[in-house]
Motif scaffolding. Structure first.
Motif, short mmCIF file in Angstrom:
data_model
loop_
_atom_site.label_atom_id
_atom_site.label_comp_id
_atom_site.label_asym_id
_atom_site.label_seq_id
_atom_site.Cartn_x
_atom_site.Cartn_y
_atom_site.Cartn_z
N LEU A 1 0.84 -1.20 0.00
CA LEU A 1 0.00 0.00 0.00
C LEU A 1 0.87 1.25 0.00
CD1 LEU A 1 -2.59 1.71 0.40
CD2 LEU A 1 -2.42 1.19 2.85
N TYR A 2 1.84 1.30 0.89
CA TYR A 2 2.66 2.50 1.01
C TYR A 2 3.61 2.67 -0.18
CZ TYR A 2 0.66 3.25 5.57
OH TYR A 2 -0.23 3.49 6.59
N ILE A 3 4.03 1.56 -0.78
CA ILE A 3 4.83 1.64 -2.00
C ILE A 3 3.99 2.25 -3.12
CG2 ILE A 3 5.78 0.18 -3.84
CD1 ILE A 3 7.04 -1.52 -1.59
N GLY A 4 2.71 1.88 -3.19
CA GLY A 4 1.82 2.48 -4.17
C GLY A 4 1.61 3.96 -3.91
N ILE A 5 1.43 4.33 -2.65
CA ILE A 5 1.20 5.74 -2.30
C ILE A 5 2.40 6.60 -2.69
CG2 ILE A 5 0.92 7.32 -0.35
CD1 ILE A 5 -0.83 5.17 1.00
N GLU A 6 3.61 6.06 -2.58
CA GLU A 6 4.81 6.82 -2.95
C GLU A 6 4.77 7.28 -4.41
OE1 GLU A 6 8.15 4.39 -2.10
OE2 GLU A 6 7.98 4.60 0.08
N LYS A 7 4.07 6.53 -5.25
CA LYS A 7 3.98 6.86 -6.68
C LYS A 7 2.85 7.83 -6.99
CE LYS A 7 7.36 4.18 -8.06
NZ LYS A 7 8.57 4.74 -8.72
N ALA A 8 2.07 8.20 -5.98
CA ALA A 8 0.89 9.05 -6.19
C ALA A 8 1.27 10.52 -6.16
CB ALA A 8 -0.19 8.73 -5.15
N VAL A 9 2.01 10.93 -7.17
CA VAL A 9 2.48 12.31 -7.25
C VAL A 9 2.07 12.91 -8.58
CG1 VAL A 9 4.41 11.94 -5.67
CG2 VAL A 9 4.73 11.59 -8.13
N GLY B 1 1.89 14.26 -12.11
CA GLY B 1 2.68 13.94 -13.30
C GLY B 1 2.81 12.45 -13.55
N ASN B 2 2.76 11.63 -12.51
CA ASN B 2 2.74 10.19 -12.71
C ASN B 2 1.38 9.77 -13.25
OD1 ASN B 2 5.33 9.70 -11.94
ND2 ASN B 2 4.86 8.74 -9.98
N ARG B 3 1.28 8.51 -13.62
CA ARG B 3 0.01 7.95 -14.08
C ARG B 3 -0.48 6.89 -13.09
NH1 ARG B 3 -1.57 9.41 -19.18
NH2 ARG B 3 0.02 10.42 -20.50
N ILE B 4 -1.77 6.61 -13.16
CA ILE B 4 -2.34 5.57 -12.29
C ILE B 4 -1.56 4.27 -12.43
CG2 ILE B 4 -4.33 4.04 -12.01
CD1 ILE B 4 -4.76 6.68 -10.63
N GLY B 5 -1.15 3.94 -13.64
CA GLY B 5 -0.40 2.70 -13.87
C GLY B 5 0.90 2.63 -13.11
N ASP B 6 1.48 3.78 -12.78
CA ASP B 6 2.72 3.77 -12.00
C ASP B 6 2.46 3.27 -10.58
OD1 ASP B 6 4.18 4.86 -14.16
OD2 ASP B 6 3.53 6.87 -13.62
N ILE B 7 1.30 3.62 -10.04
CA ILE B 7 0.88 3.08 -8.74
C ILE B 7 0.65 1.58 -8.85
CG2 ILE B 7 -0.91 3.15 -6.96
CD1 ILE B 7 -1.41 6.08 -7.77
N SER B 8 -0.13 1.21 -9.86
CA SER B 8 -0.50 -0.19 -10.07
C SER B 8 0.72 -1.08 -10.20
CB SER B 8 -1.37 -0.31 -11.34
OG SER B 8 -2.44 0.59 -11.34
N ASN B 9 1.65 -0.66 -11.06
CA ASN B 9 2.82 -1.48 -11.35
C ASN B 9 3.74 -1.60 -10.16
OD1 ASN B 9 5.88 -1.48 -12.66
ND2 ASN B 9 4.43 -2.83 -13.69
N ALA B 10 3.87 -0.52 -9.38
CA ALA B 10 4.74 -0.57 -8.20
C ALA B 10 4.22 -1.60 -7.20
CB ALA B 10 4.82 0.81 -7.55
N ILE B 11 2.90 -1.62 -7.01
CA ILE B 11 2.29 -2.58 -6.09
C ILE B 11 2.49 -4.00 -6.59
CG2 ILE B 11 0.09 -3.42 -5.19
CD1 ILE B 11 -0.78 -0.45 -5.07
#
Length: 250
Positions: free
Chosen positions: A130-138, A140-150
């Motif tokens: 969860l927190y690894i996904g949140i780190e990508k929630a900035v 300019g990033n895309r939703i897929g960056d959250i998805s892929n990190a998780i």
């Protein structure tokens, strides 16, 4: 249509989020062998009543309870029951509160007494994902960056990521037009903008990611009977980075 929130509206959602977090802290004190998820349900109903909140899950598309209570191989949307929890169980409590018309959503998985090393590792990895996904929630990033990190992190630890249930936009309604999968390629999906508010809620299984829905039309279980865990926060995209509206310390 993705609905962007103003800082004032996010502040209102944070009030709901703080109340959800406070309720989870109280639930953490109550989860032990012999407790029933029905007792947790009754506590949450009383908690919302005393604190001026509305438990939004109750009545949503006919769902009859204020909480979802998912034990062991139940992935999500489990019904609260009067059957006592036993030593070694894991249980996820999911809640959505509305305060003055603004909502926040958070699920948390709890160990019941002493749990196996296998169960503990699942809980730890799911929370960390969860927190690894949140780190990508900035911005300019895309939703897929959250998805892929998780997905990358979870699968590197040997777990599967549930596909059937995903995160979502939230605001004045529980589910808004933003989908947040916890798997998939980076660089895909909507670009993150200031004012977006959504949930990230990875569900990880020890076995297959496949789910089956029981006859009640709600309860989702792992097809192979393996353990499942879930952790969820509601977050807002701000110029200063992701703001966790349901932040808590458990």
């Amino acid at each position: 249509m993705i609905i962007l929130k103003t800082p004032e509206e996010i502040s209102k959602m944070k009030k709901a989020g703080e109340l959800v977090a406070a309720c989870h802290r109280e639930i953490a004190k109550r989860i032990r062998p012999g407790t029933t998820t029905w007792e947790i349900e009754e506590f949450v109903r009383q908690f919302t009543k005393e604190n001026g909140a509305i438990p939004e899950q109750k009545g949503y598309h006919g769902y009859p309870y204020a909480t979802c209570a998912s034990v062991n191989d139940v992935i999500c949307h489990g019904f609260p029951k009067k059957e006592p929890l036993v030593e070694g169980d894991i249980v996820t409590i999911d809640m959505v509160f509305s305060v003055d018309g603004w909502m926040a959503d958070s699920a948390w998985s709890y160990p019941v007494g002493q749990v196996s090393e296998e169960a503990k590792a699942l809980l730890d990895t799911t929370k960390e994902s969860l927190y690894i996904g949140i780190e990508k929630a900035v911005i300019g990033n895309r939703i897929g960056d959250i998805s892929n990190a998780i997905q990358t992190f979870a699968e590197s630890r040997g777990y599967s990521v549930v596909r059937q249930f995903i995160g979502h936009g939230i605001g004045r309604t529980m589910h808004e037009d933003l989908q947040v999968p916890h798997y998939g390629p980076a660089g895909k999906g909507p670009r993150l903008k200031e004012g977006m508010v959504f949930t990230i809620e990875p569900m990880l299984n020890i076995g297959s990611y496949a789910a089956r829905i029981e006859e009640d039309g709600w309860t989702a279980r792992t097809v192979d009977g393996s353990l499942s865990a879930q952790y969820e926060h509601t977050i807002a995209i701000t110029k200063d980075g992701p703001l966790i509206l349901t932040d808590q310390t458990i």
